[in-house]
Design a protein around this motif. Structure first.
Motif, PDB file in Angstrom:
ATOM      1  N   LYS A 234       0.824  -1.209   0.000  1.00 30.17           N
ATOM      2  CA  LYS A 234       0.000   0.000   0.000  1.00 30.17           C
ATOM      3  C   LYS A 234       0.858   1.258   0.000  1.00 30.17           C
ATOM      4  CE  LYS A 234      -3.824  -2.455   0.519  1.00 30.17           C
ATOM      5  NZ  LYS A 234      -3.260  -3.812   0.603  1.00 30.17           N
ATOM      6  N   SER A 235       0.347   2.271  -0.693  1.00 27.50           N
ATOM      7  CA  SER A 235       0.958   3.603  -0.692  1.00 27.50           C
ATOM      8  C   SER A 235      -0.107   4.620  -1.068  1.00 27.50           C
ATOM      9  CB  SER A 235       2.114   3.688  -1.691  1.00 27.50           C
ATOM     10  OG  SER A 235       2.542   5.038  -1.842  1.00 27.50           O
ATOM     11  N   ASN A 236      -0.141   5.727  -0.351  1.00 24.54           N
ATOM     12  CA  ASN A 236      -1.085   6.799  -0.694  1.00 24.54           C
ATOM     13  C   ASN A 236      -0.356   8.057  -1.134  1.00 24.54           C
ATOM     14  OD1 ASN A 236      -0.023   7.599   1.755  1.00 24.54           O
ATOM     15  ND2 ASN A 236      -1.974   8.264   2.634  1.00 24.54           N
ATOM     16  N   SER A 237       0.834   7.880  -1.715  1.00 26.98           N
ATOM     17  CA  SER A 237       1.632   9.032  -2.125  1.00 26.98           C
ATOM     18  C   SER A 237       0.992   9.820  -3.268  1.00 26.98           C
ATOM     19  CB  SER A 237       3.040   8.586  -2.522  1.00 26.98           C
ATOM     20  OG  SER A 237       3.004   7.712  -3.639  1.00 26.98           O
ATOM     21  N   THR A 238       0.036   9.212  -3.981  1.00 31.31           N
ATOM     22  CA  THR A 238      -0.617   9.942  -5.073  1.00 31.31           C
ATOM     23  C   THR A 238      -1.445  11.117  -4.564  1.00 31.31           C
ATOM     24  OG1 THR A 238      -2.429   8.329  -5.005  1.00 31.31           O
ATOM     25  CG2 THR A 238      -0.697   7.962  -6.634  1.00 31.31           C
ATOM     26  N   LYS A 239      -1.681  11.156  -3.258  1.00 33.59           N
ATOM     27  CA  LYS A 239      -2.446  12.274  -2.691  1.00 33.59           C
ATOM     28  C   LYS A 239      -1.677  13.588  -2.801  1.00 33.59           C
ATOM     29  CE  LYS A 239      -0.603  11.838   1.986  1.00 33.59           C
ATOM     30  NZ  LYS A 239      -0.889  11.607   3.408  1.00 33.59           N
ATOM     31  N   ALA A 240      -0.397  13.536  -3.204  1.00 34.56           N
ATOM     32  CA  ALA A 240       0.388  14.766  -3.362  1.00 34.56           C
ATOM     33  C   ALA A 240      -0.290  15.755  -4.310  1.00 34.56           C
ATOM     34  CB  ALA A 240       1.790  14.427  -3.869  1.00 34.56           C
ATOM     35  N   ILE A 241      -1.058  15.238  -5.259  1.00 31.46           N
ATOM     36  CA  ILE A 241      -1.740  16.114  -6.214  1.00 31.46           C
ATOM     37  C   ILE A 241      -2.659  17.098  -5.514  1.00 31.46           C
ATOM     38  CG2 ILE A 241      -3.613  14.448  -6.581  1.00 31.46           C
ATOM     39  CD1 ILE A 241      -2.103  16.718  -9.284  1.00 31.46           C
ATOM     40  N   PHE A 242      -3.275  16.668  -4.394  1.00 37.16           N
ATOM     41  CA  PHE A 242      -4.204  17.549  -3.684  1.00 37.16           C
ATOM     42  C   PHE A 242      -3.452  18.623  -2.890  1.00 37.16           C
ATOM     43  CE2 PHE A 242      -6.352  13.391  -4.097  1.00 37.16           C
ATOM     44  CZ  PHE A 242      -7.366  13.799  -4.945  1.00 37.16           C
ATOM     45  N   ASP A 243      -2.252  18.276  -2.425  1.00 34.82           N
ATOM     46  CA  ASP A 243      -1.434  19.296  -1.768  1.00 34.82           C
ATOM     47  C   ASP A 243      -1.020  20.366  -2.770  1.00 34.82           C
ATOM     48  OD1 ASP A 243      -1.576  17.897   0.635  1.00 34.82           O
ATOM     49  OD2 ASP A 243       0.197  16.697   0.174  1.00 34.82           O
ATOM     50  N   LEU A 244      -0.709  19.943  -3.981  1.00 29.59           N
ATOM     51  CA  LEU A 244      -0.352  20.914  -5.028  1.00 29.59           C
ATOM     52  C   LEU A 244      -1.547  21.768  -5.430  1.00 29.59           C
ATOM     53  CD1 LEU A 244       2.401  21.359  -6.417  1.00 29.59           C
ATOM     54  CD2 LEU A 244       2.265  19.163  -5.275  1.00 29.59           C
ATOM     55  N   GLN A 245      -2.730  21.157  -5.480  1.00 31.86           N
ATOM     56  CA  GLN A 245      -3.927  21.941  -5.797  1.00 31.86           C
ATOM     57  C   GLN A 245      -4.133  23.042  -4.761  1.00 31.86           C
ATOM     58  OE1 GLN A 245      -7.102  19.037  -6.040  1.00 31.86           O
ATOM     59  NE2 GLN A 245      -7.120  19.151  -8.272  1.00 31.86           N
ATOM     60  N   ARG A 246      -3.928  22.680  -3.499  1.00 34.29           N
ATOM     61  CA  ARG A 246      -4.098  23.660  -2.425  1.00 34.29           C
ATOM     62  C   ARG A 246      -3.060  24.781  -2.553  1.00 34.29           C
ATOM     63  NH1 ARG A 246      -3.045  20.466   1.353  1.00 34.29           N
ATOM     64  NH2 ARG A 246      -5.010  19.367   1.135  1.00 34.29           N
ATOM     65  N   GLU A 247      -1.837  24.409  -2.874  1.00 31.35           N
ATOM     66  CA  GLU A 247      -0.767  25.402  -3.049  1.00 31.35           C
ATOM     67  C   GLU A 247      -1.118  26.394  -4.157  1.00 31.35           C
ATOM     68  OE1 GLU A 247       2.788  27.492  -2.988  1.00 31.35           O
ATOM     69  OE2 GLU A 247       2.161  25.975  -1.514  1.00 31.35           O
ATOM     70  N   ILE A 248      -1.586  25.872  -5.269  1.00 34.33           N
ATOM     71  CA  ILE A 248      -1.889  26.738  -6.420  1.00 34.33           C
ATOM     72  C   ILE A 248      -3.109  27.606  -6.146  1.00 34.33           C
ATOM     73  CG2 ILE A 248      -2.727  26.671  -8.804  1.00 34.33           C
ATOM     74  CD1 ILE A 248      -0.796  24.335  -9.288  1.00 34.33           C
ATOM     75  N   ARG A 249      -4.111  27.052  -5.489  1.00 36.84           N
ATOM     76  CA  ARG A 249      -5.313  27.836  -5.204  1.00 36.84           C
ATOM     77  C   ARG A 249      -5.018  28.960  -4.217  1.00 36.84           C
ATOM     78  NH1 ARG A 249      -9.203  22.517  -4.668  1.00 36.84           N
ATOM     79  NH2 ARG A 249      -9.525  22.208  -6.912  1.00 36.84           N
ATOM     80  N   GLU A 250      -4.083  28.713  -3.299  1.00 35.80           N
ATOM     81  CA  GLU A 250      -3.776  29.711  -2.286  1.00 35.80           C
ATOM     82  C   GLU A 250      -2.798  30.766  -2.786  1.00 35.80           C
ATOM     83  OE1 GLU A 250      -2.374  27.618   1.120  1.00 35.80           O
ATOM     84  OE2 GLU A 250      -4.348  26.772   1.627  1.00 35.80           O
TER      85      GLU A 250
END
Length: 330
Positions: A234-250
């Protein structure tokens, strides 16, 4: 009001002034989750009571009353129901007394009387009267989401037996197998991810095989997919995309570094303005050992920032270790 969830928002809102003035006393019943199906102002003015399925003993007691009651039950038919048959009807009813009583009535009306005038109902007759266990499952209701959540959490926890249990529960309740495969596809990227990058292909292949064969052979592919995902690292590292979305929106998107811009546009700009072509500063990775070169790809203000957190399981760990060693090369 039975099935009050069928009232639309405007109809529910129309009740509010009359509830507040005391003109009406509302008693509503619903099989849906009231927090989803009823408007908040109506909920805030009501007392909520949650009713649970009857237990086996309760259903059996009601069956015994129905057998004995001459006026309101089936006592006038002189029924003789074995203990085993009563237990079977109570168990298969799944906590639904109406289901149990209907099955008892079917058995009583479809069984010929014996010479002594009584109707004898044994286990075999009971099985004919209620051939399938009543399942607490509604594809559009709460149980749909509860079961799906249990299936996903079981696979995430690598519990193969629990994964198959909830999978079968959903299928037995009439769930669309395509919905299950959609959940499997999401899981393959969300929870297995880079630990086994090929999981997505396995699930896609299982789905295609299911579409080509149908049921009942399709059970093999559903089982295959669930077992594979539960057993996978198991790995949930693909969730990084949501951290980037937050960075760009902010903070918005910064300028592209000059050497990463389109080389044709850079060439035209350099020719027009009479200056050096920024694309000349781009270092082509394939010209370097291991096809990697130290180069900044993020905007200047984000230099050194990291969002991706590599997992430690499966293929992801080996891929990240390979890149780490290359970066350490002099």
């Amino acid at each position: 009001v039975d099935e009050i969830h069928r009232w639309n928002k405007a109809q529910q809102d129309a009740l509010l002034p009359h509830l507040e003035s005391g003109v009406i006393t509302l008693v509503g019943a619903t099989t849906e989750n009231p927090f989803y199906s009823l408007v908040n102002p109506l909920l805030s003015r009501c007392q909520l009571f949650e009713l649970y399925p009857l237990q086996h003993e309760d259903v059996r007691r009601m069956l015994e009353r129905a057998v004995a009651d001459v006026d309101r039950g089936l006592g006038f038919m002189e029924l003789r129901v074995t203990e085993v048959a009563l237990d079977y009807l109570a168990e298969m009813a799944g906590g639904d007394i109406r289901n149990a009583l209907n099955a008892l009535e079917v058995a009583a009306l479809s069984t010929p009387r014996k010479a002594d005038g009584a109707v004898y109902i044994d286990l075999e007759i009971a099985k004919e009267s209620i051939q399938k266990r009543n399942v607490r499952y509604d594809r559009g209701g709460d149980e749909h989401y509860h079961y799906a959540s249990a299936l996903i959490k079981s696979m995430r926890g690598s519990d193969v037996d629990a994964s198959l249990y909830w999978l079968c529960a959903m299928l037995d309740g009439g769930e669309d197998p395509n919905f299950l495969f959609r959940r499997f596809l999401i899981f393959a990227s969300e929870d297995v991810g880079m630990a086994d990058p090929y999981a997505l292909g396995v699930i896609q292949a299982a789905h295609e095989a299911f579409l080509k064969t149908g049921m009942p052979e399709g059970f093999y592919f559903l089982s295959h997919a669930a077992i594979f995902l539960a057993l996978s690292p198991k790995s949930n590292s693909t969730k990084a995309i949501f951290d980037l979305q937050r960075e760009i929106r902010e903070h918005g998107v910064m300028e592209v570094p000059p050497w990463l811009r389109d080389k044709t546009a850079n060439a035209k700009e350099a020719r027009y303005l009479g200056r050096e072509n920024a694309s000349d500063d781009y270092r082509y990775p394939h010209n370097y050992p291991f096809h990697w070169v130290d180069q900044r790809y993020l905007p200047e203000s984000l230099k050194g920032r990291e969002w991706f957190e590599p997992g430690t399981q499966g293929r992801e760990a080996s891929l990240w270790e390979r890149l780490r060693k290359i970066r350490e090369q002099p």
